[in-house]
Structures are given as structure tokens and as C-alpha cells.
Design an enzyme around this catalytic site. Structure first.
Site, PDB file in Angstrom:
ATOM      1  N   ASP A 309     -42.352  28.360  23.702  1.00 41.22           N
ATOM      2  CA  ASP A 309     -41.808  27.245  24.457  1.00 41.22           C
ATOM      3  C   ASP A 309     -41.661  27.599  25.936  1.00 41.22           C
ATOM      4  O   ASP A 309     -41.414  28.749  26.292  1.00 41.22           O
ATOM      5  CB  ASP A 309     -40.435  26.865  23.891  1.00 41.22           C
ATOM      6  CG  ASP A 309     -39.808  25.714  24.643  1.00 41.22           C
ATOM      7  OD1 ASP A 309     -40.308  24.585  24.510  1.00 41.22           O
ATOM      8  OD2 ASP A 309     -38.838  25.942  25.388  1.00 41.22           O
ATOM      9  N   GLU A 364     -47.088  26.364  25.151  1.00 37.19           N
ATOM     10  CA  GLU A 364     -46.676  25.062  25.665  1.00 37.19           C
ATOM     11  C   GLU A 364     -46.725  25.138  27.190  1.00 37.19           C
ATOM     12  O   GLU A 364     -45.768  25.521  27.841  1.00 37.19           O
ATOM     13  CB  GLU A 364     -45.261  24.711  25.185  1.00 37.19           C
ATOM     14  CG  GLU A 364     -44.862  23.276  25.535  1.00 37.19           C
ATOM     15  CD  GLU A 364     -43.444  23.132  26.047  1.00 37.19           C
ATOM     16  OE1 GLU A 364     -42.953  21.997  26.058  1.00 37.19           O
ATOM     17  OE2 GLU A 364     -42.829  24.141  26.445  1.00 37.19           O
TER      18      GLU A 364
END
EC number: 2.4.1.18
Length: 634
Positions: A309, A364
Site C-alpha cells: 500500500d 499500489e
């Protein structure tokens, strides 16, 4: 970049005995049970004057068990066994006691703690020594590395129609069979790393080595992953190494009494938008901590890989704040790039690929950093996939701003195919981001308030519901088939889950009403959600059969603006989409050789109007069309 990576790797070999030994530190740091019943403890607290261990085992005496100071800010403690038994029983509470430079005693949770819990009447978490007499033993091997990745993005806590925090057990026995039936072969788990604030969606991590206790025990999670493996489902962890919670009582922040332990000090160590702490990726012990963290999740819990992330925030000193990315290569190279963070990501992927080559990693990144998904040996970031984050934004922009007759077919195709060759992308029409409060899912944007009144089959099919159901299917299929080398869906969105996602907080009176997934809607034959659910299932089953995600990029033979038709070939299949709001076509010529309908969004079982005959085989003629020698009329 490769030189920086190589120097780090060389230093690890020379000073730590290699990457394998360096990343096994999760077995020595923290509090560890020895085979003879003794306890070995180790911490890194460079700013501490003294370190002690206190807990239930010594009546919370803050000075009876002092650590011995080692080099480079490390501390260790050995507690011998008592009559062959552990002096620290399973389930007892512990704290690391730090004497700070100003003389204050700080009671801290070890950064390496494996299990933390919070009593209902308390605000902060407690560290609990996890050493059960019999740990869970995995029975099933991990699935082989998948060629076509169909990801079901999931959150354990909301995976129930009931207004409560759902459990690992619930996910194991109620949700995994649903995922399997829908044709997804991979589940990506959010909010597993312990986070004190439930409404953070798991992105404000407080204990990096602890599986969240609000859903159950570590063994419950291990069982859940084991059962997933028995179904042939790959399990990925949404790992947060881009920042950490500012909590100090039950987090990493100011562990040793300084603001520079694990993080950059001062302004550079704080994320201005996320209100969180930023890691110092140039620090040797931070690298040990983060790399060991990845290895622990793989080897102890049997996760099959990670979705990293916040990679964009890691890659740049500006963290992407107030910055747009046009694709100009000057945006990716220069002093604004955090080379230490990028080097950490290269090390992480190198370690995973070296020690566990079957594992998968996903980035991401919204910036489009070149070569992020190329091998480290080529100077790349080493990731296997990156999220195609422009696609959901494009669908939102189209639905929000344009009338149906103004949809631009060329622009849709460009967004779905605009990716670098030989870097794999994960396509998705929407993820958890679009489901959160303040945003809207595709279904809610398309049908809005009528979802409350007109989703029953007993009600007339209104134009709004009809349009919403048909476009929901078409958008997902064209994204699945044209947008990348993998596909992702957030739980519940496959059937057009109504409303939004909002966790209990002060602003909603701590309500769980929106922190749940109403899977029961698909099981009611009187509701139209069943049509979307069935289409999603059959779309995935068709990909499983033909493997278009693992095939080369599609050949787009038509993107007709006035007809609103898109046609392309991939994996031996012909995909034809009519996005015209009111015009149907007879004898429409498209490039093909021979075809029979395999999947039709207009079929009755998907809530369509059944306008096509599925029993007919269509043969081509030698009639050149769109630069192909053969074509057919459909």
C-alpha cells in the site's frame, strides 16, 4: 538505483551473514520462547538509557528484569526456565519499560509483538505473550503460482450482513466458499496487521507483527489461510510499509523516547495528509524490521504474497501530495525521488523472490514509475503487478460528467490499454476506495435512490434500474477483458452492493450499519442483485476456461464513435460491446472467423432482455473489414 541496491545487498552479506539470516530476525527480536523453556528477549532502542521487561510474570516490577546493552542500540535479556517451564506463561501481559534520556519510564509494546488485545473498557491495546501449548499446523500446501489472477479484495471485519465485527471463523466457513463459487482464485486481505483505530481501514498500523485480534486469534487466521489453500485460493496480505500510526502507547512512535527510532525525525518523519509517521528506509535496523516482517507473514501464516500500500508516497519526497503525473520521464528521475525507499522495495522483492519465488507482489502506485514491475536484475522495482489506478477514475468521470450519447469509445479503449509493454497491470472497475463514505460505487452512481425501491423483480423494470444493471455488467466485462493482466473486485461490488462503506466512529454514533456486506441480497430470488452476481460468476468462469488475462494484449478492431461499439480479440475470443443508449443493430459486421455466443450480458439469467439466439453458430465470409481478411455479421 541498482548500485544502491547492490551495495545494500553486499553489506548484508558481509555484516549479517546473508539475506536469509538478516530477515530471520523475527525469530530473535521481541520475546521468544526457547526450546528449554527459557525466554530470550531482544529490542532495538538506540535512544534508551536502560530497558526492562515487566508484566504479569514479575508482578509488574519495572526494574527486576533489566536488558543487557549491546552494540548499535540493541538490548537483550535471557530469563531462564523455572522447573523446565516458561517463566512467562502463555496469555500473560507484558510491557517493555524504557528509561528515556530525560529519566522518564515509558511502558511500551514491543515492535515485534505477535499478539495484542484491547479490553472493552480500555482505549489502548495490551501486549499478550502468545505461546499456546499447540499452535495451528497447516495441512494444505500453498497453490502454485497463478497465470490468471482474479482477486477478491476483502475485509474480514465487514464480511457479514450483521452489524458487528465479523471473525476469521466467519470468513473461513461463510465467505471463502462464496469466493470460490464466484470464480475468484485469489483473496487479498485488508486490515490484518493490527491497527488500534478500526475506522482507519487497517492503514494506521500499530503492531506490524500482530494479526488483528478483533477478528480472533493468530491460529484462527492460520486456519483461514489453510482452508483457502485447500480450495486452491491464493491469499495476499495488504501490507502497509509506507507509514505507521502516530500512537506511542500501543504503536511504534517514540518507542525509545525519541522521534527518530524507526522514523525520520522532524518534518520529514511526518505525513502531512495521513497524520502518520514515515520510516527511515536508509536505517539498517528499519530494513531489518520491515524485511523480517514480510518474511514472518509468509513463513508463519503462509501468505502467498503482498499488495504494497501507498507505494507512491514511498517513492517521492513529496509523497504525491499536490502533484500530478503526466507520464513525462522527468517526473520519475531526480532529487525528488526517495531512492532509499525505492531501494527498500527492490530489497523486499529480491528477498521474496529469492526465498519464496512462488509469492506474488503488487504495487499500489498512481504515478506510473517506469520499470516498477520489471525484475530487480534489470534495475526494476521487482514487483509482479501494479494496479491500473486510472481505470476506476475514468469510469467515475464518464458516469458523473457525460451523457450516455457523449461517451467516447476511443477514450475508453485508450484508458483500458494505456500500459507499458511487459509490465503487468491489475485492472479493476472499482475497489474499496470507491465504496467508502464520501464516494459512490458504480452501482450507486448508476441507480442511486432507486436501489431502495426498484430492485425487486415484482416491481416494473424502470429505465434507471435497467440502464444501471446493463452498464454495471458491461463496464466490468470490458475492464476484465481489456484492462490488464489480472482483475480485482472489492467484496460485494460484484452484485452492486447498495449504499456505501462507513466504519463505526463518533460521526455516525459508532454505528455498524454501513460496516457490513449484505451477501444475503444475492440469495433473495425476488431481488435483482442475483442477476449481477450470476454474471460476475460466469464472467470469471469464462476467463478460467480461456485465460485471457494471461494472454497478450487484445487487438482492438473497432471503436466506432457514432455507433458506440467497441470490438476486440483476445485469447481466441471476440468481445463486442454496444454502448449506444438506445440503438440496437442487425447484421453488424465485425472481424471474426466463426463464433458462438459464450457470454451475453443481455441473457435472461443476468437481468437482460434475451434479444439474442444462443443456439446459432455464425460463420465468416472472405469480406475484408478493419484490416482483417474475414468478418461476420452479428
Amino acid at each position: 538505483r541498482y548500485s544502491l541496491f547492490y551495495n545494500h545487498l553486499k553489506n548484508i552479506e558481509e555484516s549479517e551473514g546473508g539475506l536469509d539470516k538478516f530477515t530471520k530476525s523475527y525469530k530473535t527480536f521481541g520475546v521468544n520462547q526457547l526450546a528449554d523453556g527459557g525466554i530470550y528477549c531482544k529490542e532495538w532502542a538506540p535512544g534508551a538509557e536502560a530497558v526492562f521487561l515487566a508484566g504479569d510474570f514479575n508482578g509488574w516490577n519495572p526494574s527486576s528484569h533489566p536488558y543487557k546493552k549491546l552494540e548499535y542500540g540493541k538490548w537483550e535479556l535471557f530469563i531462564p526456565p523455572e522447573d523446565g517451564r516458561s517463566p512467562v506463561p502463555h496469555g500473560s501481559k507484558l510491557k517493555v519499560v524504557i528509561r528515556a534520556q530525560n529519566g522518564a519510564l515509558l511502558y511500551r509494546i514491543s515492535p515485534w509483538a505477535r499478539y495484542v488485545v484491547r479490553d472493552e473498557d480500555k482505549v489502548n491495546y495490551d501486549w499478550v505473550h502468545w505461546n499456546p501449548p499447540q499452535s495451528y499446523i497447516h495441512k494444505n500446501p500453498s497453490p502454485k503460482r497463478l497465470k490468471s489472477l482474479r482477486i477478491y479484495e476483502s475485509h474480514v471485519g465487514i464480511a457479514s450482513p450483521e452489524g458487528k465485527v465479523a471473525s476469521y471463523k466467519n470468513f473461513t466457513y461463510n465467505v471463502l466458499p462464496r469466493i470460490k463459487d464466484l470464480g475468484y482464485n485469489c483473496v487479498q486481505l485488508m486490515a490484518i496487521m493490527e491497527h488500534a483505530y478500526y475506522a482507519s481501514f487497517g492503514y494506521q498500523v500499530t503492531s506490524f507483527f500482530a494479526a488483528s485480534s478483533r477478528y480472533g486469534t493468530p491460529d484462527d487466521l492460520k486456519e483461514m489461510i489453510d482452508v483457502a489453500h485447500s480450495m486452491g485460493i491464493t491469499v495476499l496480505l495488504d501490507v502497509v510499509h509506507s507509514h505507521a500510526s502516530k500512537n506511542s502507547e500501543d504503536g511504534l512512535n517514540q518507542f525509545d523516547g525519541t522521534d527518530s527510532c524507526f522514523f525520520h525525525s522532524g518534518y520529514r518523519g511526518n505525513h502531512q495528509l495521513w497524520d502518520s509517521r514515515l520510516f527511515d528506509y536508509a536505517n539498517w535496523e528499519v530494513l531489518r524490521f520491515l524485511l523480517s516482517n514480510l518474511r514472518m507473514w509468509i513463513e508463519d501464516y503462509r501468505f502467498d504474497g503482498f499488495r504494497f500500500d501507498g507505494v507512491t508516497s514511498m517513492l517521492y519526497h513529496h509523497h504525491g501530495i499536490g502533484t500530478g503525473f503526466s507520464g513525462d520521464y522527468n517526473e520519475y528521475f531526480g532529487l525528488h525521488v526517495d531512492e532509499d525507499a525505492l531501494c527498500y522495495l527492490m530489497l523486499a522483492n529480491h528477498m521474496i523472490n529469492s526465498l519464496h519465488p512462488e509469492c506474488i507482489t503488487i504495487a499500489e502506485d498512481v504515478s506510473g514509475m517506469p520499470a516498477l514491475c520489471r525484475p530487480v536484475a534489470e534495475g526494476g522495482g521487482g514487483f509482479d503487478y501494479r494496479l491500473a489506478m486510472a481505470i476506476p477514475d475514468k469510469w467515475i468521470q464518464i458516469i458523473k460528467e457525460l451523457k450516455d450519447e457523449d461517451w467516447n469509445m476511443g477514450n475508453i479503449v485508450h484508458t483500458l490499454t494505456n500500459r507499458r509493454c511487459e509490465e503487468k497491470y491489475i485492472a479493476y472497475a472499482e475497489s474499496h476506495d470507491q465504496a467508502l463514505v464520501g464516494d459512490k460505487t458504480l452501482a450507486f452512481r448508476l441507480m442511486d435512490a432507486e436501489m431502495y425501491t426498484n430492485m425487486s423483480v415484482l416491481m416494473p423494470l424502470t429505465p434507471v434500474i435497467d440502464r444501471g444493471i446493463q452498464l454495471h455488467k458491461m463496464i466490468r466485462l470490458i475492464t476484465h477483458a481489456l484492462g490488464g493482466e489480472s482483475y480485482l473486485n472489492f467484496m460485494g461490488n460484484e452484485f452492486g452492493h447498495p449504499e456505501w462503506l462507513d466504519f463505526p466512529r463518533i460521526g455516525n454514533n459508532e454505528s455498524y450499519h454501513y460496516a457490513r456486506r449484505q451477501f444475503n441480497l444475492t440469495e433473495d430470488d425476488l431481488l435483482r442483485y442475483k442477476f449481477l452476481n450470476a454474471f460476475d460468476r460466469d464472467m470469471n468462469k469464462l476467463e478460467e476456461r480461456y485465460g485471457w488475462l494471461a494472454s497478450p494484449q487484445a487487438y482492438v478492431s473497432e471503436k466506432h464513435e457514432s455507433n458506440k461499439v467497441i470490438a476486440f480479440e483476445r485469447a481466441g475470443l471476440i468481445f463486442i460491446f454496444n454502448f449506444h443508449p438506445y440503438q440496437s443493430y442487425v447484421d453488424y459486421r465485425v472481424v471474426a472467423f466463426k463464433y458462438k455466443i459464450l457470454l451475453d450480458s443481455d441473457a435472461g439469467e443476468y437481468g437482460g432482455h434475451q434479444r439474442l439466439d444462443h443456439n446459432t453458430e455464425y460463420f465468416s465470409e472472405e469480406y475484408p473489414h478493419n484490416y482483417r481478411p474475414n468478418s461476420i455479421m452479428v
